[in-house]
Each structure stands twice: as structure tokens, then as C-alpha cells.
Design a protein around this motif. Sequence first.
Motif, PDB file in Angstrom:
ATOM      1  N   LEU A  55       4.012  -3.219   5.847  1.00  0.00           N
ATOM      2  CA  LEU A  55       2.806  -4.014   5.971  1.00  0.00           C
ATOM      3  C   LEU A  55       2.319  -4.359   4.573  1.00  0.00           C
ATOM      4  N   ARG A  56       1.613  -5.448   4.426  1.00  0.00           N
ATOM      5  CA  ARG A  56       1.200  -5.897   3.093  1.00  0.00           C
ATOM      6  C   ARG A  56       0.310  -4.894   2.379  1.00  0.00           C
ATOM      7  N   GLY A  57      -0.686  -4.361   3.045  1.00  0.00           N
ATOM      8  CA  GLY A  57      -1.624  -3.465   2.396  1.00  0.00           C
ATOM      9  C   GLY A  57      -1.227  -2.001   2.458  1.00  0.00           C
ATOM     10  N   LEU A  58      -0.070  -1.696   3.001  1.00  0.00           N
ATOM     11  CA  LEU A  58       0.342  -0.313   3.221  1.00  0.00           C
ATOM     12  C   LEU A  58       1.721  -0.089   2.621  1.00  0.00           C
ATOM     13  N   ASN A  59       1.814   0.945   1.747  1.00  0.00           N
ATOM     14  CA  ASN A  59       3.090   1.230   1.110  1.00  0.00           C
ATOM     15  C   ASN A  59       3.218   2.734   0.919  1.00  0.00           C
ATOM     16  N   VAL A  60       4.340   3.311   1.333  1.00  0.00           N
ATOM     17  CA  VAL A  60       4.594   4.729   1.112  1.00  0.00           C
ATOM     18  C   VAL A  60       5.193   4.853  -0.274  1.00  0.00           C
ATOM     19  N   SER A  61       4.437   5.434  -1.215  1.00  0.00           N
ATOM     20  CA  SER A  61       4.906   5.502  -2.598  1.00  0.00           C
ATOM     21  C   SER A  61       5.677   6.775  -2.899  1.00  0.00           C
ATOM     22  N   GLN A  68      11.540  21.515   8.278  1.00  0.00           N
ATOM     23  CA  GLN A  68      12.580  20.801   9.000  1.00  0.00           C
ATOM     24  C   GLN A  68      12.087  19.444   9.509  1.00  0.00           C
ATOM     25  N   ARG A  69      10.856  19.395   9.993  1.00  0.00           N
ATOM     26  CA  ARG A  69      10.290  18.140  10.494  1.00  0.00           C
ATOM     27  C   ARG A  69       8.930  17.837   9.886  1.00  0.00           C
ATOM     28  N   GLU A  70       8.591  18.488   8.807  1.00  0.00           N
ATOM     29  CA  GLU A  70       7.297  18.284   8.172  1.00  0.00           C
ATOM     30  C   GLU A  70       7.488  17.594   6.823  1.00  0.00           C
ATOM     31  N   ARG A  71       6.582  16.673   6.529  1.00  0.00           N
ATOM     32  CA  ARG A  71       6.631  15.933   5.267  1.00  0.00           C
ATOM     33  C   ARG A  71       5.226  15.778   4.723  1.00  0.00           C
ATOM     34  N   VAL A  72       5.132  15.623   3.416  1.00  0.00           N
ATOM     35  CA  VAL A  72       3.897  15.231   2.757  1.00  0.00           C
ATOM     36  C   VAL A  72       4.184  13.875   2.123  1.00  0.00           C
ATOM     37  N   VAL A  73       3.377  12.882   2.453  1.00  0.00           N
ATOM     38  CA  VAL A  73       3.595  11.535   1.946  1.00  0.00           C
ATOM     39  C   VAL A  73       2.344  11.038   1.249  1.00  0.00           C
ATOM     40  N   ILE A  74       2.543  10.175   0.266  1.00  0.00           N
ATOM     41  CA  ILE A  74       1.437   9.480  -0.389  1.00  0.00           C
ATOM     42  C   ILE A  74       1.536   8.023   0.018  1.00  0.00           C
ATOM     43  N   VAL A  75       0.472   7.540   0.632  1.00  0.00           N
ATOM     44  CA  VAL A  75       0.424   6.172   1.131  1.00  0.00           C
ATOM     45  C   VAL A  75      -0.574   5.393   0.290  1.00  0.00           C
ATOM     46  N   ASP A  76      -0.105   4.294  -0.306  1.00  0.00           N
ATOM     47  CA  ASP A  76      -0.985   3.419  -1.077  1.00  0.00           C
ATOM     48  C   ASP A  76      -1.573   2.373  -0.144  1.00  0.00           C
ATOM     49  N   ILE A  77      -2.891   2.280  -0.167  1.00  0.00           N
ATOM     50  CA  ILE A  77      -3.567   1.195   0.541  1.00  0.00           C
ATOM     51  C   ILE A  77      -4.363   0.427  -0.496  1.00  0.00           C
ATOM     52  N   GLU A  78      -5.123  -0.559  -0.098  1.00  0.00           N
ATOM     53  CA  GLU A  78      -5.772  -1.447  -1.053  1.00  0.00           C
ATOM     54  C   GLU A  78      -6.729  -0.724  -2.006  1.00  0.00           C
ATOM     55  N   ASP A  79      -7.571   0.161  -1.510  1.00  0.00           N
ATOM     56  CA  ASP A  79      -8.600   0.748  -2.364  1.00  0.00           C
ATOM     57  C   ASP A  79      -8.459   2.252  -2.562  1.00  0.00           C
ATOM     58  N   ALA A  80      -7.362   2.863  -2.153  1.00  0.00           N
ATOM     59  CA  ALA A  80      -7.183   4.306  -2.319  1.00  0.00           C
ATOM     60  C   ALA A  80      -5.727   4.678  -2.087  1.00  0.00           C
ATOM     61  N   ARG A  81      -5.424   5.926  -2.420  1.00  0.00           N
ATOM     62  CA  ARG A  81      -4.117   6.495  -2.088  1.00  0.00           C
ATOM     63  C   ARG A  81      -4.393   7.720  -1.230  1.00  0.00           C
ATOM     64  N   LEU A  82      -3.714   7.802  -0.097  1.00  0.00           N
ATOM     65  CA  LEU A  82      -3.935   8.898   0.837  1.00  0.00           C
ATOM     66  C   LEU A  82      -2.762   9.864   0.788  1.00  0.00           C
ATOM     67  N   VAL A  83      -3.086  11.163   0.741  1.00  0.00           N
ATOM     68  CA  VAL A  83      -2.072  12.199   0.848  1.00  0.00           C
ATOM     69  C   VAL A  83      -2.119  12.681   2.291  1.00  0.00           C
ATOM     70  N   LEU A  84      -0.986  12.518   3.001  1.00  0.00           N
ATOM     71  CA  LEU A  84      -0.945  12.819   4.424  1.00  0.00           C
ATOM     72  C   LEU A  84       0.131  13.859   4.715  1.00  0.00           C
ATOM     73  N   ARG A 100      -4.172   3.492  -7.763  1.00  0.00           N
ATOM     74  CA  ARG A 100      -3.334   3.442  -8.958  1.00  0.00           C
ATOM     75  C   ARG A 100      -3.667   2.182  -9.740  1.00  0.00           C
ATOM     76  N   GLU A 101      -3.762   2.332 -11.071  1.00  0.00           N
ATOM     77  CA  GLU A 101      -4.042   1.172 -11.908  1.00  0.00           C
ATOM     78  C   GLU A 101      -2.788   0.325 -12.017  1.00  0.00           C
ATOM     79  N   PRO A 102      -2.948  -0.988 -11.983  1.00  0.00           N
ATOM     80  CA  PRO A 102      -1.766  -1.850 -12.088  1.00  0.00           C
ATOM     81  C   PRO A 102      -1.104  -1.673 -13.448  1.00  0.00           C
ATOM     82  N   GLN A 103       0.195  -1.566 -13.457  1.00  0.00           N
ATOM     83  CA  GLN A 103       0.939  -1.385 -14.695  1.00  0.00           C
ATOM     84  C   GLN A 103       1.386  -2.741 -15.205  1.00  0.00           C
ATOM     85  N   ALA A 104       1.009  -3.051 -16.427  1.00  0.00           N
ATOM     86  CA  ALA A 104       1.326  -4.356 -16.998  1.00  0.00           C
ATOM     87  C   ALA A 104       2.798  -4.449 -17.382  1.00  0.00           C
ATOM     88  N   ASP A 105       3.405  -3.334 -17.777  1.00  0.00           N
ATOM     89  CA  ASP A 105       4.781  -3.369 -18.253  1.00  0.00           C
ATOM     90  C   ASP A 105       5.793  -3.077 -17.144  1.00  0.00           C
TER      91      ASP A 105
END
Length: 130
Positions: A55-61, A68-84, A100-105
Motif C-alpha cells: 500500500l502507498r502509505g504502508l511499508n514494512v521496513s 516459530q510463528r512470532e515476529r517483530v516488525v517495524i511498519v512505516d506509515i505516513e506520520d510514525a513508525r510502529l513496532v508490532l 524516519r527523516e528523509p535521506q537526501a543521499d
Amino acid sequence: MKSQTQQVESIGAPAMSPGSVLTQVSGVLALIVMLILVCAWLARRTGFAPKRGNLRGLNVSASVTVGQRERVVIVDIEDARLVLGVTAQQITHLHTLPPREPQADAPDAPAPADFRQILHTLIKRPGKPQ
């Protein structure tokens, strides 16, 4: 005379019954369908087939497996990053990080290659002029 009667009976009898022909055709058809499904599964597993678009505003970074079936993910959305925390049964919000601040380089992601380019690179053989 018996041999002539046997020849007439063998000529009139069909070589194969219609049921066995139908069984052979359906068996070959099932084999072809299974072969197509296996090829599609292999293409998906090896990364040849593109994954479904994000999705445009949703990205798993980032993602880490903690069981075995458990994960910790960081999801970037427009105004925050969620740890799930993600399990087979539920998704739990663990923490909210600042955006996250946009990286110019940072280099731009290359455009995905089309099928013709992928096929051309697969067909290429080293040392053979094209």
C-alpha cells in the motif's frame, strides 16, 4: 474355419475401451495442471514472480523472527513508525517511533525490469555474442 472366426471377432472388438481413454486423458490433464501449479510455486519462492504490491502509505521496513510463528516488525506509515508483535492469532502494538527523516543521499530504487529484459538476461550465455 476357427481362425477366420477369431479374426472377425478381433477386428470387430475396439482396441481400447472409452473408459480407459477418458481415464488417460483426465490423468494427463491433472498432471499438466499440477505441473503448472508447481512451476508457479517455484517462481514465487525463488523471487522470480513479483510479490503483491505494498500500500502507498504502508511499508514494512524491518522484520525479525523471535519464535516459530512470532515476529517483530517495524511498519512505516505516513506520520510514525510502529513496532508490532505478530503471531498466528493476533497483532500487538508494542511501541511507536518517530517518523524516519528523509535521506537526501539515498539512491532511488531501480525501476522493476519488464518481462522482456528478464528473459533476455536469462537467455544470455557468457562468451556468446548476441
